[in-house]
Design a protein around this motif. Structure first.
Motif, short mmCIF file in Angstrom:
data_model
loop_
_atom_site.label_atom_id
_atom_site.label_comp_id
_atom_site.label_asym_id
_atom_site.label_seq_id
_atom_site.Cartn_x
_atom_site.Cartn_y
_atom_site.Cartn_z
N ILE A 84 19.90 49.80 20.91
CA ILE A 84 19.99 51.26 20.82
C ILE A 84 20.80 51.80 22.00
CG2 ILE A 84 18.64 53.39 21.06
CD1 ILE A 84 16.47 51.92 19.35
N LEU A 85 20.59 51.21 23.18
CA LEU A 85 21.30 51.67 24.37
C LEU A 85 22.78 51.29 24.37
CD1 LEU A 85 18.63 50.77 27.06
CD2 LEU A 85 19.20 53.05 26.22
N ASN A 86 23.09 50.11 23.82
CA ASN A 86 24.46 49.62 23.88
C ASN A 86 24.76 48.77 22.64
OD1 ASN A 86 26.99 48.80 24.66
ND2 ASN A 86 26.36 48.04 26.66
N PRO A 87 24.94 49.42 21.49
CA PRO A 87 25.07 48.69 20.23
C PRO A 87 26.31 47.80 20.12
CG PRO A 87 25.45 51.03 19.89
CD PRO A 87 24.99 50.86 21.30
N LEU A 88 27.34 48.08 20.91
CA LEU A 88 28.57 47.29 20.81
C LEU A 88 28.66 46.18 21.84
CD1 LEU A 88 31.09 50.20 20.15
CD2 LEU A 88 29.92 48.75 18.49
N SER A 89 27.61 45.99 22.61
CA SER A 89 27.63 44.98 23.66
C SER A 89 27.71 43.57 23.09
CB SER A 89 26.37 45.10 24.52
OG SER A 89 26.26 43.98 25.37
N PRO A 90 28.60 42.75 23.63
CA PRO A 90 28.63 41.34 23.23
C PRO A 90 27.30 40.64 23.53
CG PRO A 90 30.60 41.90 24.49
CD PRO A 90 29.67 43.08 24.57
N SER A 91 26.60 41.08 24.55
CA SER A 91 25.30 40.48 24.89
C SER A 91 24.30 40.67 23.76
CB SER A 91 24.74 41.08 26.17
OG SER A 91 25.58 40.81 27.25
N VAL A 92 24.32 41.84 23.14
CA VAL A 92 23.41 42.10 22.01
C VAL A 92 23.72 41.13 20.88
CG1 VAL A 92 22.80 43.77 20.22
CG2 VAL A 92 22.98 44.51 22.59
N LYS A 93 25.00 40.97 20.58
CA LYS A 93 25.40 40.06 19.50
C LYS A 93 25.00 38.63 19.82
CE LYS A 93 29.17 43.00 18.06
NZ LYS A 93 30.60 43.22 18.01
N GLU A 94 25.16 38.24 21.08
CA GLU A 94 24.82 36.87 21.49
C GLU A 94 23.31 36.61 21.36
OE1 GLU A 94 24.75 34.30 25.57
OE2 GLU A 94 26.42 35.66 25.28
N VAL A 95 22.50 37.54 21.84
CA VAL A 95 21.05 37.35 21.77
C VAL A 95 20.57 37.46 20.33
CG1 VAL A 95 18.80 38.21 22.56
CG2 VAL A 95 20.71 38.05 24.16
N ARG A 96 21.20 38.33 19.53
CA ARG A 96 20.84 38.40 18.11
C ARG A 96 21.13 37.06 17.43
NH1 ARG A 96 18.46 41.51 15.38
NH2 ARG A 96 18.80 43.40 16.58
N SER A 97 22.20 36.40 17.82
CA SER A 97 22.53 35.08 17.29
C SER A 97 21.48 34.05 17.69
CB SER A 97 23.91 34.66 17.80
OG SER A 97 24.20 33.35 17.42
N VAL A 98 21.01 34.12 18.93
CA VAL A 98 19.94 33.23 19.40
C VAL A 98 18.68 33.47 18.58
CG1 VAL A 98 18.40 32.71 21.35
CG2 VAL A 98 20.86 33.00 21.75
N LEU A 99 18.37 34.73 18.32
CA LEU A 99 17.21 35.09 17.52
C LEU A 99 17.34 34.51 16.11
CD1 LEU A 99 14.57 36.65 16.98
CD2 LEU A 99 15.99 38.65 16.46
N GLN A 100 18.48 34.71 15.49
CA GLN A 100 18.71 34.22 14.14
C GLN A 100 18.56 32.70 14.08
OE1 GLN A 100 18.98 36.47 11.71
NE2 GLN A 100 18.80 34.79 10.27
N HIS A 101 19.13 32.03 15.06
CA HIS A 101 19.03 30.57 15.13
C HIS A 101 17.56 30.14 15.28
CE1 HIS A 101 20.40 26.51 15.91
NE2 HIS A 101 19.62 26.48 16.98
N SER A 102 16.82 30.85 16.11
CA SER A 102 15.40 30.53 16.33
C SER A 102 14.59 30.75 15.05
CB SER A 102 14.82 31.39 17.45
OG SER A 102 15.45 31.09 18.67
N ILE A 103 14.90 31.80 14.31
CA ILE A 103 14.21 32.07 13.05
C ILE A 103 14.50 30.95 12.05
CG2 ILE A 103 14.15 33.61 11.03
CD1 ILE A 103 14.60 35.95 13.06
N GLU A 104 15.75 30.57 11.96
CA GLU A 104 16.13 29.49 11.02
C GLU A 104 15.45 28.18 11.40
OE1 GLU A 104 20.39 29.49 11.15
OE2 GLU A 104 20.53 31.45 10.18
N ASN A 105 15.38 27.87 12.68
CA ASN A 105 14.72 26.64 13.11
C ASN A 105 13.23 26.66 12.82
OD1 ASN A 105 16.99 25.33 13.97
ND2 ASN A 105 16.78 25.95 16.09
N LYS A 106 12.63 27.83 12.91
CA LYS A 106 11.19 27.96 12.67
C LYS A 106 10.87 27.72 11.19
CE LYS A 106 7.51 30.39 14.78
NZ LYS A 106 7.13 31.42 15.70
N LYS A 107 11.82 28.07 10.31
CA LYS A 107 11.61 27.89 8.87
C LYS A 107 11.66 26.43 8.47
CE LYS A 107 13.44 32.37 7.45
NZ LYS A 107 14.53 33.06 6.74
N LYS A 108 12.33 25.61 9.26
CA LYS A 108 12.52 24.19 8.90
C LYS A 108 11.29 23.38 9.07
CE LYS A 108 17.42 24.12 9.87
NZ LYS A 108 18.47 23.58 10.69
#
Length: 108
Positions: A84-108
């Motif tokens: 919300i504070l910085n929607p265009l930040s590359p850091s947000v995209k990077e951490v969102r990618s880490v989150l997505q990867h973690s969710i996918e790994n949890k499903k396995k």
């Protein structure tokens, strides 16, 4: 050619900065979390966020620490606050990618 300078002046300056400035603890936590010492990184980040709840740097680091600790729901909640504070930040995209990867790994 490698520089053979000592890190001692830098380390001393970092220690002074973290004592004089609470944002120094965010920097220290960033270094700690990169070494995958998640529990050690949590407390200083929490402390900064208690005082400055809209500190983007602390939010993004704390989100990543939570996610990598397996606390995906809380990590996502903190990540959304940072986004919300910085929607265009590359850091947000990077951490969102880490989150997505973690969710996918949890499903396995």
């Amino acid at each position: 050619q490698k520089c053979k300078r000592s890190n001692k002046p830098f380390d001393a300056a970092t220690n002074r900065a973290s004592k004089a400035n609470p944002f120094g603890s965010v920097i220290d936590s960033g270094a700690t979390h990169k070494q995958e010492k998640w529990e050690e990184a949590r407390q200083p980040l929490r402390k900064v966020l208690e005082t400055w709840p809209e500190n983007f740097t602390a939010l993004i680091l704390y989100a990543e620490v939570l996610i990598k600790s397996g606390e995906l729901l809380e990590g996502e909640r903190v990540l959304r606050r940072a986004e919300i504070l910085n929607p265009l930040s590359p850091s947000v995209k990077e951490v969102r990618s880490v989150l997505q990867h973690s969710i996918e790994n949890k499903k396995k």
